[in-house]
Design a protein around this motif. Structure first.
Motif, PDB file in Angstrom:
ATOM      1  N   UNK A 148      40.135 -35.926  -8.592  1.00 12.70           N
ATOM      2  CA  UNK A 148      41.008 -37.056  -8.272  1.00 12.70           C
ATOM      3  C   UNK A 148      42.246 -37.063  -9.157  1.00 12.70           C
ATOM      4  N   UNK A 149      42.428 -36.007  -9.934  1.00  9.80           N
ATOM      5  CA  UNK A 149      43.612 -35.912 -10.786  1.00  9.80           C
ATOM      6  C   UNK A 149      43.635 -36.940 -11.903  1.00  9.80           C
ATOM      7  N   UNK A 150      42.471 -37.300 -12.428  1.00 11.08           N
ATOM      8  CA  UNK A 150      42.399 -38.377 -13.420  1.00 11.08           C
ATOM      9  C   UNK A 150      42.650 -37.880 -14.843  1.00 11.08           C
ATOM     10  N   UNK A 151      43.546 -38.581 -15.533  1.00  8.68           N
ATOM     11  CA  UNK A 151      43.790 -38.403 -16.959  1.00  8.68           C
ATOM     12  C   UNK A 151      44.055 -39.793 -17.504  1.00  8.68           C
ATOM     13  N   UNK A 152      43.278 -40.246 -18.470  1.00 10.63           N
ATOM     14  CA  UNK A 152      43.371 -41.624 -18.940  1.00 10.63           C
ATOM     15  C   UNK A 152      44.391 -41.739 -20.078  1.00 10.63           C
ATOM     16  N   UNK A 153      45.348 -42.626 -19.890  1.00 16.22           N
ATOM     17  CA  UNK A 153      46.405 -42.838 -20.873  1.00 16.22           C
ATOM     18  C   UNK A 153      45.824 -43.471 -22.132  1.00 16.22           C
ATOM     19  N   UNK A 154      46.243 -42.962 -23.304  1.00 15.79           N
ATOM     20  CA  UNK A 154      45.729 -43.521 -24.548  1.00 15.79           C
ATOM     21  C   UNK A 154      46.840 -43.827 -25.562  1.00 15.79           C
ATOM     22  N   UNK A 155      48.094 -43.485 -25.244  1.00 16.14           N
ATOM     23  CA  UNK A 155      49.220 -43.766 -26.136  1.00 16.14           C
ATOM     24  C   UNK A 155      49.641 -45.226 -26.004  1.00 16.14           C
ATOM     25  N   UNK A 156      49.496 -46.000 -27.077  1.00 20.77           N
ATOM     26  CA  UNK A 156      49.834 -47.417 -27.011  1.00 20.77           C
ATOM     27  C   UNK A 156      51.322 -47.632 -26.774  1.00 20.77           C
ATOM     28  N   UNK A 163      51.231 -34.316 -23.096  1.00 22.90           N
ATOM     29  CA  UNK A 163      49.792 -34.179 -22.830  1.00 22.90           C
ATOM     30  C   UNK A 163      48.913 -34.944 -23.806  1.00 22.90           C
ATOM     31  N   UNK A 164      49.330 -35.019 -25.070  1.00 25.69           N
ATOM     32  CA  UNK A 164      48.520 -35.702 -26.070  1.00 25.69           C
ATOM     33  C   UNK A 164      48.419 -37.199 -25.871  1.00 25.69           C
ATOM     34  N   UNK A 165      49.199 -37.747 -24.940  1.00 28.42           N
ATOM     35  CA  UNK A 165      49.135 -39.186 -24.651  1.00 28.42           C
ATOM     36  C   UNK A 165      47.951 -39.527 -23.753  1.00 28.42           C
ATOM     37  N   UNK A 166      47.208 -38.506 -23.309  1.00 27.89           N
ATOM     38  CA  UNK A 166      46.124 -38.704 -22.349  1.00 27.89           C
ATOM     39  C   UNK A 166      44.789 -38.178 -22.867  1.00 27.89           C
ATOM     40  N   UNK A 167      43.751 -38.696 -22.239  1.00 29.40           N
ATOM     41  CA  UNK A 167      42.394 -38.191 -22.466  1.00 29.40           C
ATOM     42  C   UNK A 167      41.749 -37.956 -21.099  1.00 29.40           C
ATOM     43  N   UNK A 168      41.386 -36.723 -20.736  1.00 30.15           N
ATOM     44  CA  UNK A 168      41.684 -35.474 -21.441  1.00 30.15           C
ATOM     45  C   UNK A 168      43.160 -35.103 -21.272  1.00 30.15           C
ATOM     46  N   UNK A 169      43.729 -34.288 -22.160  1.00 32.18           N
ATOM     47  CA  UNK A 169      45.139 -33.913 -22.037  1.00 32.18           C
ATOM     48  C   UNK A 169      45.364 -33.048 -20.794  1.00 32.18           C
ATOM     49  N   UNK A 221      53.521 -31.991 -18.879  1.00 37.79           N
ATOM     50  CA  UNK A 221      54.140 -33.212 -19.392  1.00 37.79           C
ATOM     51  C   UNK A 221      54.292 -34.216 -18.256  1.00 37.79           C
ATOM     52  N   UNK A 222      54.384 -35.493 -18.627  1.00 35.52           N
ATOM     53  CA  UNK A 222      54.569 -36.555 -17.642  1.00 35.52           C
ATOM     54  C   UNK A 222      55.801 -37.383 -17.994  1.00 35.52           C
ATOM     55  N   UNK A 223      56.345 -38.027 -16.991  1.00 37.05           N
ATOM     56  CA  UNK A 223      57.521 -38.882 -17.156  1.00 37.05           C
ATOM     57  C   UNK A 223      57.268 -40.212 -16.463  1.00 37.05           C
ATOM     58  N   UNK A 224      57.608 -41.308 -17.141  1.00 38.84           N
ATOM     59  CA  UNK A 224      57.495 -42.638 -16.548  1.00 38.84           C
ATOM     60  C   UNK A 224      58.871 -43.051 -16.035  1.00 38.84           C
TER      61      UNK A 224
END
Length: 267
Positions: free
Chosen positions: A12-20, A176-182, A186-189
């Motif tokens: 499902x393309x899941x990567x959980x954001x963890x960067x506050x 990538x380090x902003x997510x779990x798992x990385x 890279x991603x852009x908001x």
């Protein structure tokens, strides 16, 4: 978040954001302007926790059946729709939730594998006035790259649709380090604010999108060759002259304004 995060479903393309910092940027983007919030693909509620604090009408659409127990920490169960967002008719959904008359802010950490069709669906819903969307950077570049000529990226249909109907800007980057798992990318908001009077009316979206598919199917070929099977020679010659383009031009080099004008002449 009081519960331990579940495993991320790669299908499902899941990567959980963890960067506050990224979480704060996303969840505060349009908090002053919005009258209601929709979150698509909230997962275990990483953004939901903070969006719920704005005390606006708030509903989420989630496909993964594992997540309601996490989401119910922050929102009532009746605010959760367990469904594939691609299968929901958004205007009907807004009517059912009694928010059709509100300026809706849509938030989503878009699954990488369905980000483009979801974006097209969101653009077509006029009630969505604001969007804060996270994309894989490669997809984000197709939405915002032409705003930065130094990147030397070519024009494309996704960029034309996005910028015809919205003012678009980069909110922040998410490595990538902003997510779990990385993730491996890279991603852009990206922030979107709907244009009140777009050059091409939203009622023409279907026709405009069809035109763009023709225009960019072979975007490195000469314009005359690409469009000759869709329009008469006379119509093309007249539209080219009025739009200030040559039949030897290539669509990838056009500005947004030229593409809009060409569509209007051929319409």
């Amino acid at each position: 978040m009081t519960k331990t995060l579940p495993w991320a479903d790669k299908n499902l393309g899941q990567h959980f954001l963890r960067s506050q910092n990224v979480i704060d940027s996303i969840t505060n983007d349009f908090k002053e302007e919005a009258q209601a919030i929709i979150e698509v693909g909230p997962g275990p509620g990483i953004l939901t926790e903070f969006l719920a604090k704005h005390e606006l009408p708030f509903f989420v659409i989630e496909k993964d059946k594992r997540f309601p127990e996490y989401l119910e920490q922050f929102i009532p169960s009746e605010a959760i729709t367990l469904s594939d967002a691609l299968e929901i008719h958004l205007e009907d959904f807004f009517e059912q939730k009694e928010i059709s008359n509100k300026d809706i802010w849509l938030v989503s950490n878009l699954p990488y594998n369905v980000s483009v069709p979801l974006l097209i669906s969101f653009i077509k819903a006029p009630q969505i006035k604001y969007m804060t969307l996270m994309f894989q950077r490669e997809v984000a570049d197709k939405v915002i790259s032409f705003m930065n000529p130094k990147k030397n990226k070519s024009m494309g249909s996704l960029l034309v649709l996005s910028q015809t109907y919205f003012d678009v800007s980069v909110l922040c980057q998410a490595p990538p380090g902003a997510f779990q798992p990385p993730p491996k990318v890279d991603s852009t908001v990206v922030s979107f604010k709907r244009r009140e009077n777009p050059v091409i009316a939203l009622s023409e979206f279907k026709q405009f999108e069809s035109f763009l598919r023709k225009l960019f199917q072979f975007k490195r070929k000469q314009l005359g060759s690409v469009l000759k099977s869709h329009y008469s020679p006379e119509k093309l010659a007249d539209a080219f002259e009025k739009s200030g383009v040559l039949r030897t031009d290539r669509a990838e080099s056009f500005s947004l304004e030229i593409i809009q004008n060409l569509y209007k002449e051929l319409r």
